[in-house]
Design a protein around this motif. Structure first.
Motif, PDB file in Angstrom:
ATOM      1  N   UNK A  11      43.164  42.548  32.724  1.00  0.00           N
ATOM      2  CA  UNK A  11      42.023  43.387  33.118  1.00  0.00           C
ATOM      3  C   UNK A  11      42.360  44.207  34.362  1.00  0.00           C
ATOM      4  N   UNK A  12      43.025  43.579  35.324  1.00  0.00           N
ATOM      5  CA  UNK A  12      43.369  44.300  36.554  1.00  0.00           C
ATOM      6  C   UNK A  12      44.621  45.154  36.384  1.00  0.00           C
TER       7      UNK A  12
ATOM      8  N   UNK B   7      47.728  44.107  36.466  1.00  0.00           N
ATOM      9  CA  UNK B   7      48.712  43.710  37.476  1.00  0.00           C
ATOM     10  C   UNK B   7      49.918  43.033  36.830  1.00  0.00           C
TER      11      UNK B   7
ATOM     12  N   UNK C 262      40.827  34.537  39.048  1.00  0.00           N
ATOM     13  CA  UNK C 262      39.676  35.443  39.201  1.00  0.00           C
ATOM     14  C   UNK C 262      39.197  35.530  40.657  1.00  0.00           C
ATOM     15  N   UNK C 263      39.607  34.552  41.486  1.00  0.00           N
ATOM     16  CA  UNK C 263      39.226  34.607  42.896  1.00  0.00           C
ATOM     17  C   UNK C 263      39.821  35.829  43.591  1.00  0.00           C
ATOM     18  N   UNK C 264      40.828  36.425  42.970  1.00  0.00           N
ATOM     19  CA  UNK C 264      41.422  37.626  43.559  1.00  0.00           C
ATOM     20  C   UNK C 264      40.398  38.771  43.607  1.00  0.00           C
ATOM     21  N   UNK C 265      39.359  38.615  42.813  1.00  0.00           N
ATOM     22  CA  UNK C 265      38.275  39.596  42.861  1.00  0.00           C
ATOM     23  C   UNK C 265      38.791  41.000  42.619  1.00  0.00           C
ATOM     24  N   UNK C 266      38.439  41.905  43.518  1.00  0.00           N
ATOM     25  CA  UNK C 266      38.887  43.284  43.389  1.00  0.00           C
ATOM     26  C   UNK C 266      40.177  43.488  44.164  1.00  0.00           C
ATOM     27  N   UNK C 267      41.259  42.939  43.653  1.00  0.00           N
ATOM     28  CA  UNK C 267      42.603  43.198  44.207  1.00  0.00           C
ATOM     29  C   UNK C 267      42.762  42.703  45.658  1.00  0.00           C
TER      30      UNK C 267
ATOM     31  N   UNK D 165      45.047  36.641  48.000  1.00  0.00           N
ATOM     32  CA  UNK D 165      45.106  35.673  46.914  1.00  0.00           C
ATOM     33  C   UNK D 165      46.414  35.782  46.120  1.00  0.00           C
TER      34      UNK D 165
ATOM     35  N   UNK E 213      49.076  47.753  48.339  1.00  0.00           N
ATOM     36  CA  UNK E 213      48.563  47.443  47.004  1.00  0.00           C
ATOM     37  C   UNK E 213      49.043  46.041  46.600  1.00  0.00           C
TER      38      UNK E 213
END
Lengths: 334, 428
Positions: free
Chosen positions: B200-201, B203, B270-275, B279, B321
């Protein structure tokens, strides 16, 4: 266990950085998490701008006096130009910066560059970067500096998102198909490396498309993609059956290296869109492509130039959509 | 001569915590009495530890003394001070510093310098191969003579399996332990565990097989060596599947132990949240099923040790980034707090959560088992497991690369005793 999520994360990461506390858009970073209403609002606004194309004077004074900076850390002609045209039509002042690696090679960090540009009293940054999440990093940085008057438009970040392309794709689909809720849409090709595919999937599922298919060899599909709400096909003949919308993706030449694909020829044979394969789709299916197209690699010329292709209208819609996003972010429209 | 009396403390054992309180008498760096004063004991300092827990101090099997990114500054004093404020008396230092720990002089320099600080004791892990390049063996026996307690590659895998095989065999000849990460060189690139969230991200992600393939290779090599195999400590596993493989390998009596990063017991992808680059870990954070399996593996002893994998990253190296940012977090000073949090969330006795950083970590370091009896070394930590502390930036200090910044963690260390002397005391 009563606690499913650690306390720090639920606080830290729950704030969607592109939304203001009142739910309005501060930035456009991704289409994920935007409501159906918001998406339609952007498309409706774009529609009102599209009619400008038929006027002698194509400009409106909505953003007069505003400064928009096109900051492209990655090469692009097409996207940058459409943003430039969109800004011009809104009467904004636009500055193009092709940064690529030049500043960073001088030792200036990404955020140093941003600070410098912010000091030039920019109102909006249009950012493209080859690393996923870069616009978020910049948005958070500006938020920390309390520079909330600067808006960010993500013009493509790594493999994560290309929201304005996603929006113009939705505009195109709505223009030709009217109703999203009865459609089968297929996205074909290199999903793994495609920020367009991700933005399209988010938008399509939000807008109520009941069946989003993605088609490609397993090497070009990211793991867990089905959890974004898409149905996976490896066989294009099966995947294309009865679809109403076909979105082809550009295949980068470098995918031939690193054992993702054996050759362009084999790719075209199995995943290229030819008239024969197109015949499997619904008779009135439209063919889309974010451009630039690779003829004979992912799409046959007969299809790209055929009557079902809407690739060039997509480009025109793209300007209207980018005008709409700029206008909405600056508060120029309701 | 310092004679220390700690009164009314509840003792933390390897598998339980006392309900009643005890008095501990300390002389010359040793425990010389429990609930009964030894002859001629005149306390030079008496500490009332009412409502507090007393444990043997922690051992952290992975703490770096140098900054990562930036100028690679030496942070020995800061990090070792942080260690004792968190009740950590022993730290093992991975070899991936600059310069790399592959020369005897460097090891001596490190141990002498840190010994002089009189803080936590430093146990250097030497480089298994010269320059960690995975080509030539380092002088393992000589390095061991100069103080290396084990040999490893830090986060850099050996690409050539034959080199790995020979390194294991050579280390075994001198009875030297080998500490290895399990990470395939070609599959092991990515800042987040492979899966739906990584996709989803968009990465770069690391698959579980990057870890399990390396484990299989290692286990087959150890099998083939039979009784000639060295003891291998596997560092930082991150997946449910790895825990299962280790469980099986231990049943087959392979000479292995294993550790996990404390952050993998608390955080998931998912704790990475928005990049959020705070994390990014190596190995990366994975899914909740992995976290659950790692927690279970710690509790059933499949995973022997929990480490902080402390690394101070300079501010700029996290302001990038996510895909380009330096991995890792500071944490040696909160290892105890995060273990208490683990105990609370798992609803287990604090003793069971601390054991992987106390008795089980001591065992891997080759230290005597800490037992509450006369003659045991007095490396102790006194803490209040009902208190809380907030990790404010001011409190955390210059290197605040931690996912927990500004959040509250349970427990508060009030005193750390090294060699019978109060090395750290919380200001009241």
């Amino acid at each position: 266990m009563s606690q499913t999520k650690a306390p720090w994360t639920s606080l830290r990461n729950s704030r969607n950085p592109q939304l203001k506390p009142d739910g309005k858009l501060q930035h456009l970073l991704t289409l994920e998490g935007l409501s159906r209403k918001t998406l339609h609002h952007i498309l409706d606004t774009a529609e009102s701008f599209l009619s400008l194309n038929n006027h002698d004077v194509k400009k409106v004074p909505l953003l007069r006096g505003k400064s928009i900076f096109n900051i492209f850390f990655e090469n692009s002609t097409r996207t940058r130009t459409t943003f430039e045209i969109a800004a011009n039509r809104l009467s904004a002042d636009i500055v193009n910066l092709n940064i690529e690696a030049s500043s960073t090679s001088k030792g200036e960090t990404l955020l140093d560059t941003v600070d410098n540009l912010a000091a030039m009293h920019a109102d909006m940054f249009v950012i493209r970067h080859n690393q996923s999440g870069t616009p978020y990093l910049i948005a958070e940085h500006l938020n920390r500096l309390r520079k909330d008057d600067i808006h960010i438009i993500n013009a493509g970040d790594g493999q994560h998102a290309h929201p304005t392309q996603g929006l113009l794709d939705m505009y195109t689909i709505r223009h030709y198909k009217k109703d999203f809720t009865q459609l089968r849409v297929a996205i074909i090709g290199d999903i793994m490396h495609s920020r367009v595919a991700r933005s399209d999937i988010h938008a399509l599922t939000t807008l109520g498309v009941p069946e989003v298919r993605i088609i490609g060899p397993q090497t070009l599909l990211p793991s867990g993609i089905a959890q974004m709400g898409a149905h996976v096909y490896h066989n294009m003949n099966e995947g294309l059956k009865d679809v109403d919308v076909i979105i082809m993706l550009r295949l980068q030449r470098e995918r031939m290296y690193g054992a993702l694909l054996p050759s362009e020829a084999e790719y075209f044979k199995y995943y290229g869109l030819t008239p024969n394969k197109l015949a499997l789709a619904a008779p009135d299916a439209i063919v889309m492509h974010p451009g630039p197209i690779n003829r004979g690699v992912e799409i046959a010329s007969e299809v790209a130039d055929g009557h079902q292709a809407v690739i060039l209208p997509q480009v025109s819609f793209g300007i209207a959509v980018r005008m709409a996003v700029m206008a909405i972010l600056s508060g120029g429209t309701a | 001569m310092s004679q220390l009396l700690i009164q009314n403390a509840r003792l933390v054992h390897a598998s339980h915590t006392d309900i009643t309180s005890s008095d501990i008498y300390i002389q010359d760096g040793l425990i010389t009495g429990i609930n009964q004063a030894p002859n001629n004991f005149y306390a030079t300092q008496t500490i009332d530890a009412k409502n507090q827990l007393l444990s043997f101090a922690l051992a952290d099997l992975s703490t770096r003394l140098q900054e990562k990114g930036g100028n690679h500054r030496d942070l020995s004093q800061t990090v070792l001070t942080a260690a004792i404020t968190g009740g950590v008396a022993h730290i093992a230092v991975p070899p991936d510093s600059r310069p790399i720990l592959d020369e005897p002089n460097l090891i001596r320099l490190l141990t002498n310098k840190t010994h002089a600080l009189n803080l936590a004791k430093v146990h250097p892990i030497g480089a298994l191969t010269q320059g960690l390049k995975g080509e030539q063996l380092a002088e393992l026996a000589t390095l061991a003579e100069n103080g290396c307690i084990a040999f490893g590659q830090a986060d850099i895998p050996i690409k050539n399996t034959q080199v790995l095989q020979r390194a294991l065999a050579y280390a075994a000849s001198f009875n030297l332990p080998v500490w290895l990460r399990a990470q395939d060189a070609n599959l092991g690139n990515g800042v987040i565990g492979s899966g739906a969230y990584a996709s989803r991200l968009g990465l770069p992600s690391m698959s579980v097989s990057a870890e399990t393939i390396a484990l299989h290779t290692l286990f087959e090599l150890l099998h083939s060596m039979g009784k000639d195999a060295p003891s291998v400590h596997i560092c930082r596993i991150s997946s449910a599947r790895s825990a299962e493989l280790i469980r099986t390998a231990k049943k087959e009596k392979l000479p292995i132990t294993c550790d996990v990063n404390i952050h993998h017991l608390h955080l998931i992808d998912t704790d990475m949240g928005y990049f959020n680059s705070q994390f990014v870990f190596n190995p990366p954070l994975r899914q909740s099923t992995d976290r659950a399996a790692l927690r279970a593996a710690v509790l059933d002893g499949t995973i022997d040790v929990v480490v902080s994998d402390h690394v101070a990253v300079d501010f700029d190296s996290k302001q990038l980034p996510v895909g380009q940012s330096q991995s890792g977090a500071v944490g040696v000073q909160w290892l105890l707090n995060l273990l208490v949090l683990f105990a609370q969330e798992s609803r287990i006795d604090v003793a069971l959560a601390l054991a992987p950083a106390v008795s089980r970590a001591y065992a891997v370091l080759g230290l005597p088992t800490p037992i509450w009896q006369k003659g045991s070394l007095a490396h102790l930590v006194l803490f209040d497991d009902t208190a809380h502390q907030t990790l404010s930036k001011k409190y955390v200090g210059e290197h605040h690369n931690t996912p927990y910044l500004d959040y509250e963690l349970p427990a508060q260390v009030s005193m750390t005793i090294i060699n019978g002397r109060v090395s750290y005391q919380k200001l009241t």
